[in-house]
Design a protein around this motif. Structure first.
Motif, PDB file in Angstrom:
ATOM      1  N   LEU A 140      37.315  64.790  73.589  1.00  0.00           N
ATOM      2  CA  LEU A 140      38.494  65.204  73.142  1.00  0.00           C
ATOM      3  C   LEU A 140      38.369  65.814  71.757  1.00  0.00           C
ATOM      4  O   LEU A 140      37.926  65.484  71.306  1.00  0.00           O
ATOM      5  CB  LEU A 140      39.481  64.135  73.436  1.00  0.00           C
ATOM      6  N   VAL A 141      38.692  67.114  71.766  1.00  0.00           N
ATOM      7  CA  VAL A 141      38.736  68.141  70.362  1.00  0.00           C
ATOM      8  C   VAL A 141      40.072  68.018  70.044  1.00  0.00           C
ATOM      9  O   VAL A 141      41.055  68.609  71.016  1.00  0.00           O
ATOM     10  CB  VAL A 141      38.098  68.429  70.774  1.00  0.00           C
ATOM     11  N   ASP A 142      40.527  67.315  68.723  1.00  0.00           N
ATOM     12  CA  ASP A 142      41.462  68.169  68.712  1.00  0.00           C
ATOM     13  C   ASP A 142      42.690  66.927  68.538  1.00  0.00           C
ATOM     14  O   ASP A 142      44.016  67.500  69.189  1.00  0.00           O
ATOM     15  CB  ASP A 142      42.077  69.597  67.779  1.00  0.00           C
ATOM     16  N   HIS A 143      42.173  66.176  69.787  1.00  0.00           N
ATOM     17  CA  HIS A 143      43.117  65.478  70.136  1.00  0.00           C
ATOM     18  C   HIS A 143      42.556  63.979  70.207  1.00  0.00           C
ATOM     19  O   HIS A 143      41.070  63.285  69.977  1.00  0.00           O
ATOM     20  CB  HIS A 143      43.349  65.946  72.025  1.00  0.00           C
ATOM     21  N   ARG A 144      43.671  62.488  70.087  1.00  0.00           N
ATOM     22  CA  ARG A 144      42.694  61.780  70.605  1.00  0.00           C
ATOM     23  C   ARG A 144      43.832  60.819  71.787  1.00  0.00           C
ATOM     24  O   ARG A 144      45.001  60.706  72.203  1.00  0.00           O
ATOM     25  CB  ARG A 144      43.498  60.526  69.856  1.00  0.00           C
ATOM     26  N   GLN A 158      49.505  63.455  61.163  1.00  0.00           N
ATOM     27  CA  GLN A 158      50.768  62.726  60.022  1.00  0.00           C
ATOM     28  C   GLN A 158      50.745  63.255  59.210  1.00  0.00           C
ATOM     29  O   GLN A 158      51.226  63.130  58.097  1.00  0.00           O
ATOM     30  CB  GLN A 158      50.836  61.064  60.399  1.00  0.00           C
ATOM     31  N   LEU A 159      49.354  62.562  58.183  1.00  0.00           N
ATOM     32  CA  LEU A 159      48.801  62.643  57.081  1.00  0.00           C
ATOM     33  C   LEU A 159      48.838  64.155  56.632  1.00  0.00           C
ATOM     34  O   LEU A 159      49.210  63.736  55.711  1.00  0.00           O
ATOM     35  CB  LEU A 159      47.268  62.349  56.614  1.00  0.00           C
ATOM     36  N   GLY A 160      48.588  64.966  57.385  1.00  0.00           N
ATOM     37  CA  GLY A 160      48.437  66.792  56.877  1.00  0.00           C
ATOM     38  C   GLY A 160      50.218  67.165  56.882  1.00  0.00           C
ATOM     39  O   GLY A 160      50.181  67.804  56.045  1.00  0.00           O
ATOM     40  N   GLY A 161      50.438  66.212  58.102  1.00  0.00           N
ATOM     41  CA  GLY A 161      51.994  66.572  57.513  1.00  0.00           C
ATOM     42  C   GLY A 161      52.821  66.383  56.320  1.00  0.00           C
ATOM     43  O   GLY A 161      53.726  66.812  55.805  1.00  0.00           O
ATOM     44  N   ARG A 185      52.865  68.280  73.446  1.00  0.00           N
ATOM     45  CA  ARG A 185      51.827  68.549  71.870  1.00  0.00           C
ATOM     46  C   ARG A 185      51.038  67.768  71.416  1.00  0.00           C
ATOM     47  O   ARG A 185      52.113  67.605  69.691  1.00  0.00           O
ATOM     48  CB  ARG A 185      51.609  70.123  71.339  1.00  0.00           C
ATOM     49  N   GLN A 186      50.446  66.809  70.770  1.00  0.00           N
ATOM     50  CA  GLN A 186      49.860  65.034  70.180  1.00  0.00           C
ATOM     51  C   GLN A 186      50.072  66.004  68.643  1.00  0.00           C
ATOM     52  O   GLN A 186      50.780  65.398  68.092  1.00  0.00           O
ATOM     53  CB  GLN A 186      49.158  65.026  70.249  1.00  0.00           C
ATOM     54  N   GLN A 187      48.825  67.143  68.379  1.00  0.00           N
ATOM     55  CA  GLN A 187      49.436  67.731  67.013  1.00  0.00           C
ATOM     56  C   GLN A 187      50.330  67.697  66.433  1.00  0.00           C
ATOM     57  O   GLN A 187      50.771  67.970  65.758  1.00  0.00           O
ATOM     58  CB  GLN A 187      49.151  68.842  66.817  1.00  0.00           C
ATOM     59  N   MET A 188      51.147  68.269  67.281  1.00  0.00           N
ATOM     60  CA  MET A 188      52.550  68.892  66.912  1.00  0.00           C
ATOM     61  C   MET A 188      53.225  67.933  66.317  1.00  0.00           C
ATOM     62  O   MET A 188      54.274  67.428  65.266  1.00  0.00           O
ATOM     63  CB  MET A 188      53.959  69.830  67.233  1.00  0.00           C
ATOM     64  N   VAL A 189      53.416  66.336  67.873  1.00  0.00           N
ATOM     65  CA  VAL A 189      54.665  65.470  67.577  1.00  0.00           C
ATOM     66  C   VAL A 189      53.962  64.725  66.062  1.00  0.00           C
ATOM     67  O   VAL A 189      54.917  64.056  65.189  1.00  0.00           O
ATOM     68  CB  VAL A 189      53.901  64.117  68.335  1.00  0.00           C
ATOM     69  N   GLU A 190      52.685  64.769  65.556  1.00  0.00           N
ATOM     70  CA  GLU A 190      52.880  63.568  64.260  1.00  0.00           C
ATOM     71  C   GLU A 190      52.434  64.712  63.367  1.00  0.00           C
ATOM     72  O   GLU A 190      52.702  64.003  62.035  1.00  0.00           O
ATOM     73  CB  GLU A 190      50.264  63.388  64.669  1.00  0.00           C
ATOM     74  N   ARG A 191      52.013  65.971  63.409  1.00  0.00           N
ATOM     75  CA  ARG A 191      53.326  66.251  61.943  1.00  0.00           C
ATOM     76  C   ARG A 191      54.594  66.059  61.256  1.00  0.00           C
ATOM     77  O   ARG A 191      54.297  66.084  60.996  1.00  0.00           O
ATOM     78  CB  ARG A 191      52.245  67.894  62.192  1.00  0.00           C
TER      79      ARG A 191
END
Length: 291
Positions: A140-144, A158-161, A185-191
Motif C-alpha cells: 500500500l502506498v500513501d495508506h496504511r 496526523q503530524l502533517g495536520g 480517505r484515510q489521509q484526509m481523516v488523519e489530517r
C-alpha cells in the motif's frame, strides 16, 4: 521463432538464445538473427513467456488520480526503482472511482504481474484479501492497513495536520477552516485529526467544509462561497486537504479581491512543484512523493 530461424539460417534454439541469452551466441550469428527479426517485424509473445516462466518482470501501480501532481511524482519514483531492479511499471488511474480501481486490479492479476502497488481511492478490505488469497504481493502506498496486515509506505498525516494548523496559528489566525475529504480517505481523516488537536488546544473557532474530491475547480467554487460570507463568519485561516484544492482556493480568493495571506492565510499539503510557482507562493506541508 521458426520464421526468424528460417530467415537467419539457424535453429529455433539459437534464435531463442540470441533473444534471451545473447552471451551464448557468437556475434555474427546474433547479427543475422537481429537482421531477420528486423526484416520480419518479429515481437516476442510475452504472454506465452510469462506463462512458461511464471513471472512478468512487470509491476502494477494503481493511484487515486494521476491528474494530481503528487501522484505523478509518486509514479516517477516507483518507475525509477522498478527500472533499476529490471522491472517495468504499468500504471492504472483510478480517477477517484473504486470501480475503475477494481478494473485495474483485475487487469493486473489477469496479466500475472509480479506485484502490485496500490494507493487506494478508499479503504476496501475485500480486494486486498482477494489479492492475498491469490498470493499476489501487495504494498500500500500513501495508506496504511488498519490492522497492519499489508506492507505500506506512508507519512504521518496526523503530524502533517498539526504542522499545517500550527503554521496558521503562528501567523495570527483565530478562525480556522479545514477544507478536504471525503471521509473514506484515510489521509484526509488523519489530517483533520491533526487540525482538530491543535485548534482545540488553542481554543480557536473552527469550521469544517467536507468535499467529495480534491481539485482546483472545486477550490475555486468553495472560494466563491467563502468570499460571499459576512466578515464575521469568514475564516481568516484555511488548511486545504491538498495543494490541488489549495491552488483553486488561492485563485478564487484573489479573484474575489481577498488578499492572501493578509485577509485569509492558506496552507496546502503535498508541496507539489506548482505550489511554489503560484503568483502567491503557497505554504504547504511537504510529502516526499518520489521516496
Amino acid at each position: 521463432l521458426r520464421d526468424v530461424a528460417g530467415r537467419a539460417g539457424v535453429s529455433v534454439g539459437t534464435v531463442s538464445n540470441a533473444l534471451n541469452r545473447p552471451e551464448l551466441v557468437s556475434a555474427p550469428t546474433a547479427a543475422r538473427v537481429s537482421a531477420a527479426v528486423e526484416e520480419l517485424g518479429y515481437v516476442p509473445n510475452f504472454a506465452a513467456r510469462q506463462l512458461k516462466a511464471g513471472r512478468s518482470d512487470a509491476l502494477g501501480l494503481s493511484v487515486i488520480n494521476i491528474a494530481n501532481p503528487f501522484f505523478a511524482d509518486l509514479v516517477f519514483g516507483a518507475e525509477e526503482a522498478a527500472i533499476a531492479a529490471g522491472y517495468s511499471i504499468i500504471v492504472g488511474n483510478g480517477f477517484d472511482s473504486t470501480e475503475r480501481e477494481s478494473r485495474y486490479l483485475d487487469l493486473f492479476q489477469r496479466q500475472r504481474l509480479d506485484g502490485i502497488l496500490l494507493a487506494p481511492v478508499e479503504y476496501r478490505e475485500e480486494p486486498l484479501q482477494q489479492l492475498r488469497r491469490r498470493r499476489v504481493p501487495v504494498v500500500l502506498v500513501d495508506h496504511r492497513h488498519p490492522r497492519g496486515q499489508f506492507s505500506s509506505v506512508s507519512v504521518d498525516n496526523q503530524l502533517g495536520g498539526r504542522i499545517a494548523t500550527q503554521a496558521l496559528l503562528d501567523s495570527g489566525c483565530r478562525h480556522l477552516a479545514f477544507i478536504g475529504g471525503p471521509d473514506v480517505r484515510q489521509q484526509m481523516v488523519e489530517r483533520l485529526q491533526g487540525f482538530r488537536e491543535v485548534a482545540d488546544a488553542a481554543g480557536v473557532r473552527t469550521t469544517r467544509i467536507d468535499t467529495d474530491t480534491l481539485n482546483t475547480r472545486l477550490g475555486r467554487e468553495i472560494a466563491d462561497r467563502i468570499a460571499d460570507l459576512p466578515d464575521a463568519d469568514r475564516p481568516d485561516g484555511i488548511f486545504a486537504g491538498n495543494d490541488h484544492l489549495a491552488l483553486g482556493l488561492l485563485q478564487g480568493l484573489v479573484g474575489r479581491g481577498l488578499r492572501v495571506p493578509e485577509d485569509i492565510a492558506l496552507v496546502g499539503y503535498d508541496d507539489i512543484e506548482f505550489a511554489g510557482a503560484a503568483v502567491v507562493p503557497l505554504t504547504s506541508v511537504r510529502q516526499p512523493a518520489r521516496e
